[in-house]
Design a protein around this motif. Structure first.
Motif, PDB file in Angstrom:
ATOM      1  N   SER A   1       0.829  -1.213   0.000  1.00 11.68           N
ATOM      2  CA  SER A   1       0.000   0.000   0.000  1.00 11.68           C
ATOM      3  C   SER A   1       0.864   1.264   0.000  1.00 11.68           C
ATOM      4  O   SER A   1       0.499   2.269  -0.609  1.00 11.68           O
TER       5      SER A   1
ATOM      6  N   LEU B   1       2.077   1.760  -3.523  1.00 12.06           N
ATOM      7  CA  LEU B   1       0.950   2.198  -4.360  1.00 12.06           C
ATOM      8  C   LEU B   1       0.641   3.682  -4.159  1.00 12.06           C
ATOM      9  O   LEU B   1       0.186   4.346  -5.079  1.00 12.06           O
ATOM     10  N   ARG B   2       0.898   4.192  -2.976  1.00  9.88           N
ATOM     11  CA  ARG B   2       0.698   5.630  -2.745  1.00  9.88           C
ATOM     12  C   ARG B   2       1.727   6.459  -3.494  1.00  9.88           C
ATOM     13  O   ARG B   2       1.436   7.557  -3.962  1.00  9.88           O
TER      14      ARG B   2
ATOM     15  N   ASP C   1       2.120  -0.649 -11.133  1.00 10.19           N
ATOM     16  CA  ASP C   1       2.720  -1.609 -10.223  1.00 10.19           C
ATOM     17  C   ASP C   1       4.181  -1.779 -10.645  1.00 10.19           C
ATOM     18  O   ASP C   1       4.468  -2.236 -11.753  1.00 10.19           O
TER      19      ASP C   1
ATOM     20  N   PRO D   1       0.825   5.408  -7.874  1.00  8.20           N
ATOM     21  CA  PRO D   1      -0.568   4.953  -7.898  1.00  8.20           C
ATOM     22  C   PRO D   1      -1.029   4.370  -9.236  1.00  8.20           C
ATOM     23  O   PRO D   1      -1.943   3.559  -9.276  1.00  8.20           O
ATOM     24  N   LYS D   2      -0.419   4.733 -10.316  1.00 12.71           N
ATOM     25  CA  LYS D   2      -0.896   4.293 -11.623  1.00 12.71           C
ATOM     26  C   LYS D   2      -0.147   3.091 -12.183  1.00 12.71           C
ATOM     27  O   LYS D   2      -0.477   2.600 -13.250  1.00 12.71           O
TER      28      LYS D   2
END
Length: 153
Positions: free
Chosen positions: A49, A52-53, A59, A56-57
Motif C-alpha cells: 500500500s 501504491l501511494r 505496479d 498509484p498508476k
C-alpha cells in the motif's frame, strides 16, 4: 592543467565511484542498482500500500524484480569462482543464483509480512533489515567461494 579525463577520474575517486567503462557499468554499477532495486522490492513486498501511494498508476514490482535479477546475476557472473567456466555455464549458474536469491527473498518477505503487525514503519524496517542481512550473507558466501578458488590456484 588537468585533462577532462583526469578530472573525471579524480572526481570519481573522491566520491568513491569507479570510472564509467563498459566493465564497470556491467559489473559494478548494475549490481549497485540491483541492490537499490532489491531494497525497494523489500519495501514493496512488505508494504504494497505504501508503494501504491507513491506510484498509484503503475505496479513497479516487476520492474524492481527485473533490476534485482539483472544486478545480482551480473554480480555473480563476474565472480572469480565462476571465471574459469565456459560462458554458458557462467550464465546458467549466475542466472540460477540470481533467481533463487531474489524469489527466495520475496517468499521470506511474504512470510515475515504475515507475521509482523500491519504497521508501515515496522514492516519497512523488517523488510529492509532482513534484505540487508540476506545481502550480507549472500556476498559473504560468494567471497568464501572465491577464496576457495584463490587457495586452489
Amino acid at each position: 592543467m588537468a585533462s577532462a579525463a583526469e578530472s573525471r577520474e579524480t572526481l570519481c575517486g573522491k566520491l568513491g565511484l569507479k570510472p564509467l567503462t563498459s566493465h564497470n557499468i556491467l559489473f559494478y554499477y548494475a549490481p549497485v542498482q540491483g541492490v537499490l532495486s532489491y531494497t525497494a522490492l523489500s519495501i514493496n513486498v512488505m508494504n504494497p500500500s505504501l508503494v501504491l501511494r507513491i506510484f498509484p498508476k503503475r505496479d513497479i514490482t516487476n520492474i524492481l524484480l527485473f533490476n534485482t535479477l539483472l544486478g545480482s546475476g551480473l554480480y555473480l557472473y563476474n565472480r572469480p569462482h565462476l571465471a574459469l567456466l565456459p560462458t554458458k555455464e557462467r550464465l546458467l549458474y549466475s542466472s540460477f543464483g540470481a533467481v533463487t536469491f531474489s524469489l527466495g527473498s520475496v517468499l521470506i518477505w511474504a512470510i515475515v509480512r504475515s507475521l509482523v503487525p500491519q504497521n508501515v514503519a515496522l514492516c519497512s524496517i523488517c523488510g529492509v533489515g532482513s534484505g540487508l542481512a540476506m545481502l550480507k550473507i549472500a556476498t559473504s558466501y560468494a567471497e568464501h567461494a572465491d577464496s576457495l578458488v584463490a587457495k586452489k590456484g
